[in-house]
Design a protein around this motif. Structure first.
Motif, PDB file in Angstrom:
ATOM      1  N   ASP A 157      -5.610  -1.338  -5.017  1.00 19.45           N
ATOM      2  CA  ASP A 157      -5.014  -1.849  -3.789  1.00 19.45           C
ATOM      3  C   ASP A 157      -6.030  -2.716  -3.049  1.00 19.45           C
ATOM      4  OD1 ASP A 157      -3.505  -2.378  -1.580  1.00 19.45           O
ATOM      5  OD2 ASP A 157      -3.265  -0.287  -0.951  1.00 19.45           O
ATOM      6  N   GLU A 158      -5.886  -4.005  -3.194  1.00 21.98           N
ATOM      7  CA  GLU A 158      -6.770  -4.982  -2.531  1.00 21.98           C
ATOM      8  C   GLU A 158      -8.240  -4.696  -2.773  1.00 21.98           C
ATOM      9  OE1 GLU A 158      -6.061  -6.541   1.281  1.00 21.98           O
ATOM     10  OE2 GLU A 158      -3.934  -6.059   1.274  1.00 21.98           O
ATOM     11  N   GLN A 160      -7.244   0.911  -0.713  1.00 24.07           N
ATOM     12  CA  GLN A 160      -7.549  -0.244   0.132  1.00 24.07           C
ATOM     13  C   GLN A 160      -8.643   0.140   1.135  1.00 24.07           C
ATOM     14  OE1 GLN A 160      -4.141  -1.962   2.128  1.00 24.07           O
ATOM     15  NE2 GLN A 160      -5.334  -3.639   3.009  1.00 24.07           N
ATOM     16  N   SER A 173       0.831  -1.207   0.000  1.00 26.54           N
ATOM     17  CA  SER A 173       0.000   0.000   0.000  1.00 26.54           C
ATOM     18  C   SER A 173       0.861   1.250   0.000  1.00 26.54           C
ATOM     19  CB  SER A 173      -0.927   0.022   1.218  1.00 26.54           C
ATOM     20  OG  SER A 173      -1.893  -0.994   1.103  1.00 26.54           O
TER      21      SER A 173
END
Ligand SMILES: Nc1ncnc2c1ncn2[C@@H]1O[C@H](COP(=O)(O)OP(=O)(O)OP(=O)(O)O)[C@@H](O)[C@H]1O
Ligand SMILES: [Mg+2]
Lengths: 253, 435
Positions: A172-173, A87, A43
């Motif tokens: 991000d995720e 995220q 991240s």
């Protein structure tokens, strides 16, 4: 010319080093997956690319579409075509999703010397983009991410990406916390954005996503470094063996 | 009488006293003048005025307004809302029938200038004027009793639902320079009746003047009043307003107060509960810049059981401006099952803006739910960053987030025409504050 070129990037937060020499080249048309253990710096890399002020770049360089990315404010990076799906997307009570997206869309157009879209024309565009994430128009009157479920927030990031049409999208995720249907929707959304002019970086913990969004390259970050790069098979190998064998190798190196 | 000659506002008080008056009105004025002479202008040693520097008012000389130049109706259009709403217009404190709209009033709804209602010997005026808001409440209610000139009288008969809002527009023009304007409102909503009221203090001048206004409101059993108070005086003006609301059982009072004018503006809103199941909802937004001071003092007297109050006040402060918020909730020992919630949130756009916020809950009953929260903060850096990553940076992001902060309370304005008008006004001001 590479769309994104990261060279020996070192970054720290509060004087604590997090990224310790990342080098990565992403060409237009490519999909890169980034995997790695919790706390390894994935991240942080994404946020440094997006322009978060909490991180100090202590060494290295990043060029994006031929420009020095580190010289640009976060909004200038967005204007240049960089997009980060967070995220942890941020809630903005009091601002409707529709208004927020129109402002972002128009700021980017303005920066590129294009005319702004009025609310009516923008609404037409929005209707098309809502189809990408299989959403009805109701969501647009709600405040940005405010009171959204975890999965809805992720889906909203993909909607934003679809509207802003970036050259480089960093996810991000985005797959974390999604149910099976939402995962398919998000993956389809990402795939509609793929194109010869565009590139995608997906940060994920799960090989599952990579069945939908098939990567050209897989990189493993551990301890703020890329410790292994490979093709899509690497993700399968990680699924089987975990990170242990790579991180201990890195520790030795 | 040398002592009174140097007393602030002595000339104005003397002029008013000299005008032809008899009976109860003369008594009211005299008592007001006496009370004001006793109290004088408050100082910072007075707890109620600690953070509100009104001292200069005592050193300035305010006269009666000069003769106003004739105004065209279009000059007022930026300040008026619905078409055809019953409207009383005061220009420099004086009632102007040609600019007002008092024809074709609906049945059961009386709207007149206050002076006309007094002249007509309207008994309801005598019953409430100076009795709902009394001269001993603040030095300025006393000054108002001694000097008020004209204003608004509204009476809605029992069971009548007023079909449109009623407006008061008090406008200052160049003739108000160095003058005191002293409007007063008496608003009576009968049992089971409903009214929407818009009370506006606006300006066509940048001059210094002083508005000292008092509103007296009485809600009968199960009555509803939706009150919007708009204060956009000249930024050189002084504004002191006092709203007293008396609520009978099952009544519902809702106020939205916007304050964005005045060099110093103070608004007290007090409600007293005279029966059970009363509801009081107070909302407010103050926007300040330069060296403006905006002061809100709310006081809810929960004197009866099973009543609710709900308060949300927000402020956006730029430059060297200041805000004062004092929220009193006083729960009597018999007022069981009181449910009171108070929120005050302030957004500082500069390092030199200041807020003095003081929730003041005094609770003497044991089975109640009373909460309060006051915050003073800056724009959220996470939100700013998120906007930047979507291409929205700099001033644009500030404007968007500042509007978002204000929007929550703006949404509480129930009259659509008023809300739309004030949204545009607030939007524009916030854009000015953030640029
Ligand atoms: N702003 C910050 N201030 C201090 N430390 C930070 C900051 N951001 C990240 N870190 C630290 O840097 C390390 C890497 O964090 P990062 O969020 O990049 O990990 P990650 O690889 O994304 O992990 P995960 O898989 O859990 O999401 C962690 O130890 C984290 O605590
Ligand atoms: Mg992470």
């Amino acid at each position: 010319m590479a769309l994104l070129h990261i060279d020996n990037l070192h970054a720290a937060a509060d004087e604590k080093p997090i990224l310790n020499g990342i080098s990565l080249t992403v060409n237009a048309g490519e999909v890169h997956a980034i995997m790695g253990p919790n706390g390894s710096g994935k991240s942080t890399l994404a946020q440094v690319l997006a322009g978060h002020e909490a991180y100090d770049v202590t060494a290295g360089s990043i060029s994006f579409a031929g420009e020095d990315l580190l010289d640009m404010e976060a909004e200038e990076r967005a204007w240049a075509g960089l997009f980060l799906a967070f995220q942890y997307p941020v809630e903005i009570p009091g601002v409707s999703n529709a208004y927020f997206l129109r402002q972002g869309y128009n700021e980017i157009r303005k920066a590129r010397g294009l005319d702004e879209l009025d609310p009516i024309d923008f609404y037409d565009l929005l209707e098309e983009k809502l189809k990408v994430v299989e959403w009805g128009p109701e969501i647009m009157e709600r405040a940005v991410n405010f009171g959204f479920s975890g999965g809805e927030k992720k889906r909203n990031e993909i909607l934003q990406m679809a509207v802003l049409e970036p050259k480089l999208a960093i996810l991000d995720e985005t797959d974390s916390g999604l149910d099976i249907d939402a995962l398919r929707i998000v993956a389809n959304g990402v795939n509609t954005l793929r194109g010869p002019e565009k590139a995608i970086i997906v940060v994920t913990h799960y090989q599952r996503l990579l069945n939908y969004i098939v990567p050209d390259f897989v990189h493993v970050i551990a301890g703020g470094r890329i410790v292994r790069s490979g093709g899509k098979e690497l993700a399968l190998e990680l699924e089987e063996k975990g990170y242990e064998w790579l991180t201990s190798e890195a520790a030795v190196a | 009488m040398n002592a009174t000659a140097t007393m602030p506002f002595a000339d104005l008080i003397a002029t008013t006293q000299a005008s032809e008056m008899t009976g109860w009105l003369a008594d009211l004025r005299e008592a007001g003048a006496a009370r004001f002479a006793e109290e004088g202008i408050p100082t910072s040693r007075d707890e109620e005025w600690r953070f509100t520097p009104v001292g200069p008012l005592g050193k300035m000389t305010f006269r009666a307004p000069a003769v106003s130049a004739p105004l065209d109706r279009t000059a007022l259009s930026p300040f008026a809302f619905g078409d055809g709403w019953p409207t009383v217009v005061l220009v420099d404190g004086r009632f102007v029938p040609e600019l007002s709209r008092l024809d074709a009033l609906p049945d059961g709804v009386v709207v007149t200038s206050l002076a006309e209602a007094i002249a007509a010997g309207e008994p309801a005026v005598e019953a409430h004027l100076g009795r709902t808001a009394t001269a001993d409440q603040t030095p300025f209610t006393a000054l108002s009793a001694a000097t008020f000139a004209d204003g608004l009288f509204v009476q809605v008969s029992a069971g009548v639902v007023a079909p449109t809002p009623v407006q008061l527009i008090s406008v200052a023009t160049d003739a108000a320079a160095e003058a005191m304007l002293a409007p007063r409102l008496v608003v009576l909503v009968g049992a089971n009746a409903e009214l929407s009221l818009v009370e506006s203090y606006v300006t066509l001048t940048e001059a210094t003047y002083f508005t000292n206004t008092v509103a007296e409101v009485h809600l009968g059993a199960n009555a509803r009043l939706d009150h919007t108070r708009i204060m956009r005086e000249s930024e050189a003006a002084w504004h002191i307003g006092f709203t007293q609301v008396d609520q009978e059982q099952d009544s519902h009072y809702r106020e939205f107060a916007l304050a964005m004018g005045g060099r110093l503006a103070r608004h007290n809103v007090h409600t007293r509960h005279h029966g059970e199941r009363v509801e009081t909802l107070l909302y407010g937004l103050y926007l300040t810049r330069g060296e403006q001071v905006a002061d809100t003092h709310s006081a809810i007297f929960h004197d009866q059981p099973n009543c609710n109050s709900w308060e949300v006040y927000k402020g956006v402060l730029a430059d060297d401006s200041r805000a004062v918020f004092n929220g009193k909730v006083l729960v009597d020992r018999i007022a069981q099952k009181t449910d009171a919630k108070q929120t005050n949130r302030n957004l500082l756009l500069s390092d030199t803006a200041r807020v003095d916020a003081k929730p003041q809950l005094e609770i003497f009953a044991d089975d109640v739910r009373c909460t309060h929260g006051a915050t003073i903060g800056k724009l959220n850096p996470q939100q700013r960053y998120y906007l930047k990553t979507r291409g929205i940076g700099g001033k644009k992001a500030e404007q968007l987030l500042t509007w978002a902060f204000a929007a929550e309370v703006m949404a509480e304005i129930t009259q659509p025409a008023v809300r739309v008008g004030l949204e545009a006004l607030v939007h524009q001001r916030l854009d000015e504050l953030t640029s």
